[in-house]
Design an enzyme around this catalytic site. Structure first.
Site, PDB file in Angstrom:
ATOM      1  N   ARG A 170      -2.217  -6.601   3.781  1.00  0.00           N
ATOM      2  CA  ARG A 170      -2.447  -7.557   2.696  1.00  0.00           C
ATOM      3  C   ARG A 170      -1.168  -7.819   1.897  1.00  0.00           C
ATOM      4  O   ARG A 170      -1.073  -8.822   1.213  1.00  0.00           O
ATOM      5  CB  ARG A 170      -3.508  -6.998   1.723  1.00  0.00           C
ATOM      6  CG  ARG A 170      -4.906  -6.927   2.274  1.00  0.00           C
ATOM      7  CD  ARG A 170      -5.840  -6.209   1.305  1.00  0.00           C
ATOM      8  NE  ARG A 170      -5.907  -6.815  -0.022  1.00  0.00           N
ATOM      9  CZ  ARG A 170      -6.658  -7.845  -0.347  1.00  0.00           C
ATOM     10  NH1 ARG A 170      -7.430  -8.399   0.562  1.00  0.00           N
ATOM     11  NH2 ARG A 170      -6.657  -8.312  -1.567  1.00  0.00           N
ATOM     12  N   ARG A 174       9.551  -8.504   0.931  1.00  0.00           N
ATOM     13  CA  ARG A 174      10.447  -9.659   0.860  1.00  0.00           C
ATOM     14  C   ARG A 174      11.897  -9.240   0.636  1.00  0.00           C
ATOM     15  O   ARG A 174      12.167  -8.365  -0.188  1.00  0.00           O
ATOM     16  CB  ARG A 174      10.034 -10.591  -0.288  1.00  0.00           C
ATOM     17  CG  ARG A 174       8.612 -11.100  -0.160  1.00  0.00           C
ATOM     18  CD  ARG A 174       8.467 -12.457  -0.839  1.00  0.00           C
ATOM     19  NE  ARG A 174       7.070 -12.854  -0.799  1.00  0.00           N
ATOM     20  CZ  ARG A 174       6.226 -12.711  -1.813  1.00  0.00           C
ATOM     21  NH1 ARG A 174       6.654 -12.205  -2.970  1.00  0.00           N
ATOM     22  NH2 ARG A 174       4.979 -13.087  -1.693  1.00  0.00           N
ATOM     23  N   ARG A 246     -16.125   2.117  -2.349  1.00  0.00           N
ATOM     24  CA  ARG A 246     -15.466   2.608  -3.553  1.00  0.00           C
ATOM     25  C   ARG A 246     -15.972   1.764  -4.716  1.00  0.00           C
ATOM     26  O   ARG A 246     -16.193   0.550  -4.579  1.00  0.00           O
ATOM     27  CB  ARG A 246     -13.947   2.445  -3.455  1.00  0.00           C
ATOM     28  CG  ARG A 246     -13.326   3.199  -2.310  1.00  0.00           C
ATOM     29  CD  ARG A 246     -13.400   4.690  -2.467  1.00  0.00           C
ATOM     30  NE  ARG A 246     -12.452   5.189  -3.471  1.00  0.00           N
ATOM     31  CZ  ARG A 246     -12.410   6.463  -3.857  1.00  0.00           C
ATOM     32  NH1 ARG A 246     -13.295   7.344  -3.387  1.00  0.00           N
ATOM     33  NH2 ARG A 246     -11.516   6.853  -4.742  1.00  0.00           N
ATOM     34  N   ARG A 276      -4.314   1.294 -12.177  1.00  0.00           N
ATOM     35  CA  ARG A 276      -3.578   0.225 -12.848  1.00  0.00           C
ATOM     36  C   ARG A 276      -4.145  -0.023 -14.239  1.00  0.00           C
ATOM     37  O   ARG A 276      -5.260   0.399 -14.549  1.00  0.00           O
ATOM     38  CB  ARG A 276      -3.579  -1.062 -12.025  1.00  0.00           C
ATOM     39  CG  ARG A 276      -4.951  -1.595 -11.652  1.00  0.00           C
ATOM     40  CD  ARG A 276      -4.828  -2.770 -10.656  1.00  0.00           C
ATOM     41  NE  ARG A 276      -6.152  -3.191 -10.201  1.00  0.00           N
ATOM     42  CZ  ARG A 276      -6.359  -4.113  -9.276  1.00  0.00           C
ATOM     43  NH1 ARG A 276      -5.351  -4.733  -8.695  1.00  0.00           N
ATOM     44  NH2 ARG A 276      -7.578  -4.444  -8.904  1.00  0.00           N
ATOM     45  N   GLU A 297      -8.017   1.307 -14.959  1.00  0.00           N
ATOM     46  CA  GLU A 297      -8.906   1.177 -13.804  1.00  0.00           C
ATOM     47  C   GLU A 297      -8.888   2.461 -12.973  1.00  0.00           C
ATOM     48  O   GLU A 297      -7.820   2.902 -12.536  1.00  0.00           O
ATOM     49  CB  GLU A 297      -8.392  -0.014 -12.983  1.00  0.00           C
ATOM     50  CG  GLU A 297      -9.386  -0.598 -12.035  1.00  0.00           C
ATOM     51  CD  GLU A 297      -8.891  -1.929 -11.462  1.00  0.00           C
ATOM     52  OE1 GLU A 297      -8.451  -2.817 -12.235  1.00  0.00           O
ATOM     53  OE2 GLU A 297      -8.931  -2.063 -10.236  1.00  0.00           O
ATOM     54  N   TYR A 345     -13.969  -6.644   3.093  1.00  0.00           N
ATOM     55  CA  TYR A 345     -13.048  -6.758   1.958  1.00  0.00           C
ATOM     56  C   TYR A 345     -12.582  -8.224   1.951  1.00  0.00           C
ATOM     57  O   TYR A 345     -11.656  -8.583   2.654  1.00  0.00           O
ATOM     58  CB  TYR A 345     -11.882  -5.805   2.239  1.00  0.00           C
ATOM     59  CG  TYR A 345     -10.842  -5.545   1.172  1.00  0.00           C
ATOM     60  CD1 TYR A 345     -10.741  -6.272  -0.003  1.00  0.00           C
ATOM     61  CD2 TYR A 345      -9.921  -4.513   1.361  1.00  0.00           C
ATOM     62  CE1 TYR A 345      -9.761  -5.983  -0.942  1.00  0.00           C
ATOM     63  CE2 TYR A 345      -8.940  -4.221   0.434  1.00  0.00           C
ATOM     64  CZ  TYR A 345      -8.861  -4.957  -0.708  1.00  0.00           C
ATOM     65  OH  TYR A 345      -7.883  -4.667  -1.625  1.00  0.00           O
ATOM     66  N   ASP A 347     -11.322 -11.813   0.074  1.00  0.00           N
ATOM     67  CA  ASP A 347     -10.780 -12.509  -1.096  1.00  0.00           C
ATOM     68  C   ASP A 347     -11.700 -13.678  -1.449  1.00  0.00           C
ATOM     69  O   ASP A 347     -12.489 -14.142  -0.620  1.00  0.00           O
ATOM     70  CB  ASP A 347      -9.372 -13.017  -0.788  1.00  0.00           C
ATOM     71  CG  ASP A 347      -8.343 -11.888  -0.787  1.00  0.00           C
ATOM     72  OD1 ASP A 347      -8.573 -10.887  -1.500  1.00  0.00           O
ATOM     73  OD2 ASP A 347      -7.327 -11.998  -0.090  1.00  0.00           O
TER      74      ASP A 347
END
Ligand code: UDP
Length: 380
Positions: A170, A174, A246, A276, A297, A345, A347
């Site tokens: 995912r 770069r 989860r 996070r 979180e 999972y 998006d």
């Protein structure tokens, strides 16, 4: 036809709307007191901040039709997700990019130098299977241990050597200073939040929406067709066992002004218990508020009364999934749609794409007496 849709998240709303537009009578039953599922947003009464109640949702896609679809129901504002990670007392840029590499190694390499530097560190693993192998082959041990190992252990509760490589795929790597977390061309945030957007999708005379009303699968026979968007195992009363997920716990705290200076700060160290911190005002940078609402979180195994977030999909879950898919094949007038009902999972953009395809296939099947799709998306 008289159709019931169980669940008013993205999948239920998009499919329900298509069926209603095709002239069917659609009843949507939602067990929660609000629509939009886990992308539900709400204004905090004290600060006015638009809060993502079930964690951050950022819209990104390369699918022009999906982008047009969401913009039909809500104006989208430009938004770039720029995530930082705190590791060992320092703040780094994510996803791993030239800035991260130079910060981490105390260097000032140019793209080609950094590429060669990382290639020399990356481990030669021919066909990486696990998350760990994929990460070692991708960025080498130092960056893996700093940015991925601890975070992933906290997020998934298992060793990255037991997780599938697909989860890491995912994330980009770069060799330039582009710190846009997503590589998709079209990105943005709904101006008033996801909940008004989903309410607008559901606003159709042929849709009858009931909140705080759970659908009972045992009553399926009373309808011409059922679209189930809840958990796949839940439709069958979990009679074969529970599919593993989860769940997330959010510890809310408040501050004045700007607490962390950005929307998402990841914590890569295993010694920090949360994954996070999100500061919700920064998800709507066109607004301005004096107060701030933040979430720490925490991820943990999902119990029977918790909200499922991430499907685990390890070997044991895949075999149980196969058994439920076989049961679903026998549920004559039911279509299983979306993230929970197909145990993936997903998006938001993929969820909407699949819901559009599934809803259209249903409309077509009802019009021609053709085959009704059993699942949204590719066969499980
Ligand atoms: N990940 C990580 N470190 C990070 C961010 C992500 O190791 O700082 C890993 C982690 O295993 C996570 C996966 O990459 O589950 C996918 O991350 P993404 O940000 O897409 O997760 P989401 O926002 O969907 O929770």
């Amino acid at each position: 036809m008289r159709i019931v849709v169980a669940g008013a998240g993205l999948s239920g709303a998009v499919i329900g709307r298509l069926l209603a537009e095709a002239g069917h009578d659609v009843t949507i039953l939602e067990s929660r007191p609000h629509v939009a599922g886990n992308c539900h947003t709400e204004r905090d009464p004290e600060t006015g901040v638009l809060v993502h109640r079930y964690g951050p949702h950022i819209f990104h896609t390369d699918d022009a039709e999906v982008w047009e679809y969401v913009n039909r129901f809500m104006r989208f504002r430009p938004y770039r997700n720029r995530v930082k990670s705190t590791v060992g007392g320092q703040v780094y840029s994510l996803p791993v990019n030239l800035h991260t590499i130079n910060q981490f190694f105390g260097a000032s390499m140019r793209p080609d130098e950094a590429r060669a530097f990382i290639a020399a560190r990356a481990e030669k693993i021919a066909d990486p299977q696990s998350f760990e192998e994929q990460a070692l082959a991708f960025v080498g041990r130092e960056l893996y241990e700093a940015f991925f190992k601890g975070y992933t252990e906290k997020q998934w509760g298992i060793s990255p050597s037991d997780l599938p490589a697909s989860i890491l795929k995912r994330l980009p790597l770069r060799f330039n200073y582009d710190d846009n977390y997503f590589s998709h061309r079209l990105q943005g945030m709904p101006e008033q939040g996801y909940t008004p957007m989903v309410s607008a999708i559901l606003d159709h005379p042929a849709i009858d929406l009931h909140l705080e009303t759970a659908f009972d699968p045992d009553t399926s026979g009373a309808w011409d067709h059922v679209v189930w968007t809840g958990p796949l195992d839940g439709f069958f009363g979990c009679r074969l066992g529970r599919l593993g997920y989860r769940t997330l716990d959010f510890e809310e705290f408040r501050a004045d002004g700007d607490w962390q200076g950005t929307a998402v700060m990841n914590y890569g160290d295993a010694s920090v218990p949360f994954t996070r911190i999100t500061e919700h005002k920064h998800f709507a940078p066109w607004e301005s508020h004096a107060g701030s609402v933040l979430y720490r979180e925490f991820s943990r195994a999902c119990g029977p009364d918790d909200i499922p977030y991430y499907p685990i999909r390890m070997v044991a879950e895949k075999s149980l999934l196969g058994e439920y898919v076989a049961l679903a094949g026998k549920a004559e007038n039911v279509t299983f749609a979306g993230r929970l009902a197909t145990y993936r999972y997903l998006d938001m953009d993929v969820t909407i794409r699949e819901a559009l395809d599934c809803g259209r296939a249903l409309v077509e099947a009802f019009a021609t007496d053709g085959a009704v799709p059993r699942f949204s998306g590719a066969p499980l």
